[in-house]
Design a protein around this motif. Structure first.
Motif, short mmCIF file in Angstrom:
data_model
loop_
_atom_site.label_atom_id
_atom_site.label_comp_id
_atom_site.label_asym_id
_atom_site.label_seq_id
_atom_site.Cartn_x
_atom_site.Cartn_y
_atom_site.Cartn_z
N GLU A 1 35.20 -43.13 2.68
CA GLU A 1 36.07 -42.00 2.99
C GLU A 1 36.98 -41.65 1.82
N LEU A 2 37.36 -42.65 1.00
CA LEU A 2 38.27 -42.36 -0.11
C LEU A 2 37.61 -41.51 -1.19
N LEU A 3 36.29 -41.63 -1.36
CA LEU A 3 35.62 -40.75 -2.31
C LEU A 3 35.69 -39.30 -1.84
N ILE A 4 35.54 -39.09 -0.54
CA ILE A 4 35.67 -37.74 0.01
C ILE A 4 37.11 -37.25 -0.12
N ARG A 5 38.08 -38.10 0.18
CA ARG A 5 39.49 -37.71 0.06
C ARG A 5 39.85 -37.35 -1.37
N ALA A 6 39.24 -38.05 -2.33
CA ALA A 6 39.57 -37.82 -3.74
C ALA A 6 39.18 -36.42 -4.19
N VAL A 7 38.20 -35.80 -3.53
CA VAL A 7 37.70 -34.50 -3.98
C VAL A 7 37.85 -33.43 -2.90
N THR A 8 38.78 -33.66 -1.97
CA THR A 8 39.12 -32.66 -0.96
C THR A 8 40.63 -32.64 -0.81
N GLN A 9 41.12 -31.68 -0.06
CA GLN A 9 42.56 -31.61 0.19
C GLN A 9 42.81 -31.42 1.68
N GLY A 10 43.99 -31.87 2.10
CA GLY A 10 44.37 -31.75 3.51
C GLY A 10 45.85 -31.95 3.63
N ASP A 11 46.26 -32.61 4.69
CA ASP A 11 47.68 -32.88 4.91
C ASP A 11 48.05 -34.11 4.09
N GLU A 12 48.50 -33.88 2.87
CA GLU A 12 48.77 -34.97 1.94
C GLU A 12 50.25 -35.30 1.86
N ARG A 13 50.86 -35.58 3.02
CA ARG A 13 52.27 -35.96 2.98
C ARG A 13 52.45 -37.33 2.34
N GLU A 14 51.39 -38.12 2.33
CA GLU A 14 51.40 -39.38 1.60
C GLU A 14 50.44 -39.24 0.41
N PRO A 15 50.74 -39.92 -0.71
CA PRO A 15 49.87 -39.78 -1.89
C PRO A 15 48.49 -40.37 -1.63
N LEU A 16 47.52 -39.90 -2.39
CA LEU A 16 46.19 -40.49 -2.33
C LEU A 16 46.26 -41.97 -2.72
N PRO A 17 45.47 -42.84 -2.08
CA PRO A 17 45.41 -44.24 -2.52
C PRO A 17 44.86 -44.32 -3.92
N GLY A 18 45.53 -45.07 -4.78
CA GLY A 18 45.03 -45.21 -6.14
C GLY A 18 46.13 -45.60 -7.10
N ASN A 19 45.78 -45.62 -8.38
CA ASN A 19 46.72 -45.92 -9.45
C ASN A 19 47.16 -44.61 -10.10
N PHE A 20 48.39 -44.25 -9.91
CA PHE A 20 48.94 -43.06 -10.54
C PHE A 20 50.22 -43.45 -11.27
N PRO A 21 50.54 -42.78 -12.39
CA PRO A 21 51.84 -43.04 -13.02
C PRO A 21 52.97 -42.83 -12.02
N GLU A 22 54.01 -43.62 -12.13
CA GLU A 22 55.09 -43.56 -11.15
C GLU A 22 55.73 -42.18 -11.08
N TYR A 23 55.71 -41.47 -12.21
CA TYR A 23 56.35 -40.16 -12.21
C TYR A 23 55.45 -39.07 -11.66
N HIS A 24 54.21 -39.44 -11.29
CA HIS A 24 53.29 -38.39 -10.87
C HIS A 24 52.40 -38.90 -9.74
N LEU A 25 52.84 -38.81 -8.52
CA LEU A 25 52.00 -39.14 -7.37
C LEU A 25 51.30 -37.87 -6.92
N MET A 26 50.01 -37.99 -6.67
CA MET A 26 49.22 -36.81 -6.35
C MET A 26 49.70 -36.17 -5.04
N PRO A 27 49.78 -34.83 -4.99
CA PRO A 27 50.16 -34.16 -3.75
C PRO A 27 49.02 -34.24 -2.74
#
Length: 528
Positions: A502-528
């Motif tokens: 499911e995370l591969l699908i989430r990585a290339v789709t968008q929805g209600d992203e009130r929480e960041p995508l699971p993954g490693n992102f720089p602290e100053y930039h959490l994915m919307p």
């Protein structure tokens, strides 16, 4: 196929071995003619076309290329310039805007039809992988099969994964290394398209052009919105990474190039999946099941360790070093290398080899030079294989082949101490304490996989969480995985969204992203 020319470096022949010949019907000329018969729109007399704006386009500056298998000339990439790449990206956005509104049932049907076509031409795709990137036949077939089976799993079960999700606002751009064109790159592209996105891919510079071209031709015939272009990373990166039309960047490759891509996508706030190299390690601590370790050693050399989940470093408790060598050396001495398509009799099946050539002669020389330099600086050669008993055609070019090498305690000044060799070179580091074990296993600031062999489960449970690898095995190797299995990395081995199921699908789709995508992102930039 004509024999190698006299100026090519021959292997030292094993006089007791039978004379080998190329298996009938497997020559590069045979494979190329089959490609032209299957997809004449993509394959010309001696070159391939780029696919963009839903058409196979002429143009591009074709560079010469040779097979790492034996130096046979093969098709080179038709490299586009930056303005043409921008045109291709803009055309992909037009495709994306139409495709994202195609009903899921129709997308599933088109991807399923593509999988049927890939299955029909499975052996040709595998043969292309042998010639273009030197995979032994068994592994080449496995790469094709994993792509087909993995995408089919998504076709069958994607509907709940897409609940309350929508395609991205722009196409997904894919830049991947050459070692797994089907099971990594084609797999990713078809899943991204299934999720409602147009997809763009750059052919890897070092190999996989014909295989990818054939796979994309089969997909394009089913109406899947795919763009496939060739060119240098420096020339195309502005279009494939920074262009505002791009909705997501998916990258698989080395840390140097990956660092530049990571900086670009972070600055632009662009969604990204960046898988990068790491020094995967295998620790040995208070361990006694040596027969099990010996059995797995040859498997760790599959494809010459040219894969992101290879294990090139063993971290061994000093008091167990003699027992480790007793298990390791007989196994590594039995590894078979050579020409993947050479047989003693035309009726013989293709050989079952552990690996063939490295990706090119330049890589083979680089790795050989690193080994020589490490020994000159104090590394102890524990094992050095030879090409003399390799499975080769008479007089063939063997400049891309490197036999297995094992070094004890590479010096800290050597690249083999801290970086992934991406070739059949193992290094061993001896340690005396658990703290030293963990420090040596965490030498590269993050890895994708690791393994700890220890008899005591409690010891494993205590130490494994301190190993900076995304997957840690107990006595067994870990793999990249696919389908429902989550995958990512720690430290510099991964940036951006984690993938799998499911995370591969989430990585290339968008929805209600009130929480960041699971993954490693720089602290100053959490994915919307």
């Amino acid at each position: 196929m004509a024999p190698a020319s006299p100026d090519q470096a021959p292997a030292t022949a094993n006089t007791l071995a039978p004379t080998l010949t190329l298996k009938q019907g497997t020559a590069w000329t045979d494979a190329w003619q089959r490609c032209r018969d299957v997809a004449p729109e993509a394959f010309l007399d001696d070159r391939v076309r780029n696919l963009w704006a839903a058409n196979w386009q002429p143009g591009g500056r074709t560079l010469p290329a040779t097979s790492p298998v034996d130096g046979t000339p093969i098709a080179g990439p038709p490299r586009l310039d930056a303005p043409t790449a921008h045109q291709a990206v803009r055309a992909a956005l037009d495709q994306h805007r139409a495709w994202r509104h195609v009903p899921l049932a129709e997308r599933r049907a088109r991807i399923a039809a593509t999988l049927d076509a890939l299955t029909e031409h499975r052996e040709l795709l595998a043969l292309l992988l042998v010639w273009e990137i030197g995979k032994p036949w068994r592994l080449a077939q496995a790469d094709v099969d994993r792509a087909i089976d993995g995408v089919r799993w998504y076709v069958d079960g994607v509907e709940p994964m897409l609940a309350d999700r929508a395609p991205l606002d722009g196409p997904v751009s894919n830049i991947a290394s050459w070692n797994y064109p089907m099971s990594v790159l084609v797999h990713a592209m078809l899943v991204q398209a299934l999720a409602g996105n147009a997809v763009i891919a750059k052919t890897p510079t070092d190999g996989g052009l014909a295989c990818l071209t054939l796979a994309c031709a089969l997909a394009a015939r089913e109406g899947v919105p795919i763009t496939l272009v060739s060119g240098s990373g420096g020339e195309l990166s502005e279009a494939l990474v920074r262009a505002p039309e791009i909705g997501c960047v998916s990258f698989v490759g080395g840390r140097d190039t990956g660092a530049a891509v990571a900086t670009a996508v972070a600055d632009l706030g662009k969604r990204h999946i960046l898988e990068q190299e790491g020094l995967n390690t295998w620790g040995i601590w208070n361990y006694s099941n040596w027969d099990a370790l010996s059995a797995v050693i040859p498997k760790l050399f599959d494809y010459g360790k040219q894969r992101c989940t290879a294990y090139p470093r063993f971290v061994v408790q000093r008091s167990l070093f003699d027992r480790f060598l007793d298990a390791y050396l007989p196994a590594v001495r039995g590894i078979r290398i050579g020409h993947p398509l050479a047989v003693a009799d035309p009726a013989d099946p293709l050989p079952s080899l552990d690996f063939g050539p490295l990706i090119n002669a330049a890589k083979a020389k680089e790795l050989t030079d690193q080994v020589t330099e490490a020994i000159d600086r104090g590394a102890v050669p524990v094992h050095r294989g030879t090409l003399a008993d390799g499975h080769f055609l008479p007089g063939q070019d063997t400049s891309a082949y490197v036999p297995p090498v094992t070094l004890l305690n590479p010096p800290s000044s050597s690249p083999l101490h801290h970086a992934e060799p991406f070739g059949p070179v193992d290094t061993i580091v001896l340690v005396d304490t658990e703290a030293e074990l963990l420090a040596a296993m965490n030498a590269s600031n993050g890895a994708l996989v690791a393994t700890l062999s220890t008899d005591d489960r409690a010891t494993y449970d205590r130490l494994a969480p301190q190993i900076r690898a995304f997957k840690v095995g107990h006595d067994k190797p870990r793999s990249r995985g696919d389908r429902e299995e989550l995958f990512g990395g720690f430290g510099a081995s991964w940036r951006g969204a984690f993938v799998g199921g499911e995370l591969l699908i989430r990585a290339v789709t968008q929805g209600d992203e009130r929480e960041p995508l699971p993954g490693n992102f720089p602290e100053y930039h959490l994915m919307p």
